[in-house]
Design a protein around this motif. Sequence first.
Motif, PDB file in Angstrom:
ATOM      1  N   ASP A 112      -2.934  -0.532 -41.844  1.00  5.89           N
ATOM      2  CA  ASP A 112      -2.045   0.423 -41.217  1.00  5.89           C
ATOM      3  C   ASP A 112      -0.576   0.014 -41.305  1.00  5.89           C
ATOM      4  O   ASP A 112       0.281   0.648 -40.690  1.00  5.89           O
ATOM      5  N   PRO A 114       2.814   1.782 -37.355  1.00  5.92           N
ATOM      6  CA  PRO A 114       2.807   2.807 -36.310  1.00  5.92           C
ATOM      7  C   PRO A 114       3.365   2.311 -34.984  1.00  5.92           C
ATOM      8  O   PRO A 114       4.037   3.055 -34.283  1.00  5.92           O
ATOM      9  N   THR A 115       3.089   1.045 -34.581  1.00 10.12           N
ATOM     10  CA  THR A 115       3.522   0.539 -33.284  1.00 10.12           C
ATOM     11  C   THR A 115       4.076  -0.871 -33.434  1.00 10.12           C
ATOM     12  O   THR A 115       3.806  -1.563 -34.415  1.00 10.12           O
ATOM     13  N   THR A 154       5.895  12.361 -35.378  1.00  6.78           N
ATOM     14  CA  THR A 154       5.402  10.988 -35.486  1.00  6.78           C
ATOM     15  C   THR A 154       6.550  10.010 -35.331  1.00  6.78           C
ATOM     16  O   THR A 154       7.722  10.373 -35.446  1.00  6.78           O
ATOM     17  N   SER A 155       6.213   8.774 -35.088  1.00  8.62           N
ATOM     18  CA  SER A 155       7.208   7.717 -34.972  1.00  8.62           C
ATOM     19  C   SER A 155       6.687   6.479 -35.659  1.00  8.62           C
ATOM     20  O   SER A 155       5.481   6.230 -35.688  1.00  8.62           O
ATOM     21  N   GLN A 156       7.579   5.696 -36.248  1.00  5.95           N
ATOM     22  CA  GLN A 156       7.243   4.483 -36.972  1.00  5.95           C
ATOM     23  C   GLN A 156       8.167   3.362 -36.516  1.00  5.95           C
ATOM     24  O   GLN A 156       9.324   3.586 -36.138  1.00  5.95           O
ATOM     25  N   THR A 157       7.666   2.148 -36.574  1.00  4.55           N
ATOM     26  CA  THR A 157       8.459   0.967 -36.280  1.00  4.55           C
ATOM     27  C   THR A 157       8.826   0.271 -37.588  1.00  4.55           C
ATOM     28  O   THR A 157       7.943  -0.175 -38.319  1.00  4.55           O
ATOM     29  N   THR A 180       6.997  -0.751 -42.540  1.00  4.41           N
ATOM     30  CA  THR A 180       6.839   0.075 -41.347  1.00  4.41           C
ATOM     31  C   THR A 180       5.419  -0.043 -40.834  1.00  4.41           C
ATOM     32  O   THR A 180       4.490  -0.336 -41.584  1.00  4.41           O
ATOM     33  N   GLN A 225       1.349  -3.644 -33.673  1.00  2.00           N
ATOM     34  CA  GLN A 225       0.811  -3.953 -34.991  1.00  2.00           C
ATOM     35  C   GLN A 225       1.787  -4.800 -35.801  1.00  2.00           C
ATOM     36  O   GLN A 225       1.374  -5.630 -36.606  1.00  2.00           O
ATOM     37  N   ARG A 247      12.696   1.454 -33.864  1.00  2.00           N
ATOM     38  CA  ARG A 247      11.761   2.571 -33.707  1.00  2.00           C
ATOM     39  C   ARG A 247      12.434   3.838 -34.233  1.00  2.00           C
ATOM     40  O   ARG A 247      13.546   4.183 -33.802  1.00  2.00           O
ATOM     41  N   ARG A 293      11.867   7.989 -35.164  1.00  2.00           N
ATOM     42  CA  ARG A 293      11.024   9.171 -35.015  1.00  2.00           C
ATOM     43  C   ARG A 293      11.337  10.181 -36.107  1.00  2.00           C
ATOM     44  O   ARG A 293      12.490  10.391 -36.456  1.00  2.00           O
ATOM     45  N   SER A 313      -6.906  -4.318 -36.085  1.00  2.00           N
ATOM     46  CA  SER A 313      -6.774  -3.289 -35.056  1.00  2.00           C
ATOM     47  C   SER A 313      -7.586  -3.607 -33.808  1.00  2.00           C
ATOM     48  O   SER A 313      -7.538  -2.841 -32.843  1.00  2.00           O
TER      49      SER A 313
END
Length: 460
Positions: free
Chosen positions: A394, A416-417, A450-453, A414, A420, A444, A446, A292
Amino acid sequence: MSRLIIELAASSVRGLHVQGRGRRLRVRRWAVESVRAGEDLASALHRLAQRMDAQPASVAVVMPRDQLLTRLIRLPTGDLQEAAQMLALAGHTQLPYPPDKTVVDGWWLGSQADTTTVQLVAAHRETVERQLALLRQAGLAPDVLTTSAWGLASWVGHVGRSGELPDPAFLVHVDVEQTDLVFISRGQPFFSRVLSAGASDWQQTFEALTRLLQEIQRSFANIRQEWPDLPVRTVILMGCGPLQQWRSIFEEHLGTSVLVQDAWQIPEGVSEKGVSASPAVAWGVAMATDTSMVNLLPRDVQRARSHQRQQRTLLQTGWLWVIAGWLGVGLLAAQAHQRARDVARLGGALRELVVFAEPVARQERNVRLVEQLLASRRETAVMLADLLKTVPADVHLAQLTLDRARGGVVLRGTAPTMQQVLRFLGQLQASPVWSRVELRSSSRRRAQATSQTEFEFALQ
């Protein structure tokens, strides 16, 4: 898990030894060694390493800010994969060093329909090598070389998080030897500067404190120019010095609310509570994960460290495989032996021999199967150990599938961004275990707030 954080300053070195992770993170020791008259930084670092008396699983080092360069780059595309290709071509043109003499890392600050913003931080390769040589003399092999801005961003995100701290916020961290000015939004440093003056310098006269306020106002102007949509709403004042006395002066001159935060918000276990240097940077790094933060450790050194960790993990995993194999073979052999004794006692009748011969044959086939598994345990252990060690905290792995047609592995998960996801992809590509790692797809998604990649990797 034991971890050691070393913070290098101009005339001192700081060390923080922690144990555990997350809410179970505990401080074992916090110490500061000043550079004495007639000696260099290496001597102070060697004394600090002896006082810490630690054999950590990982080491993170905070480099001096004056040895680093930062560049803000805006790329004319909203597609992250296309932006990564543009950055690989244009990134080194923004730096004063040749590509082969530069160590660089960066992070994504945001993307819109036609623009992607990236922050680069770089250092000269010789400067990094000198720092690594000093650390080697003290018996330390770092896994991460990061900056004070990332440590402070992590501190705000973990220790200083409360309803009183809106996002974004401007952090003024007054330390003994320097002062950090960091603009933080969404847990990332969008702007950072370091002033080569500390608490004692600002306390000398009111004019000295006025110079600090002028530097903060100059930083406000730079932030308004680069980030007009991110107003500075709150100033967080922390570190050393009479901060409560300065609060009203800051509010009057800056025209914004000022919050004073205690930099010593760390759990019990600190053995040197009288140390005046602020532990906020080191404590922030301790709470963050390696993936991170920005990491200026050269890629070849990262691969060597990863190989060393894999060897240790392989040794531990290999013994587990050997023990499991011995137990499995022994169990099957005992069962086969018992069946053979039964056949011998009941021998004489051909029909009964045939009945007992078939189970014995199956047991023998099972024994051969276990022996084949033991023969390939090294390769299997290396693959599993590398994946378990490399996956960040993460990133969530959803599915692992063997691709028999191509002789590889398909990994789905998955994060968060997208930043990452790309950092995880880079770690796998740097690993010597895999000959080829590619990103097959990413999207991406949603869900509520929240949203996940979602991503899919192909590994061979």
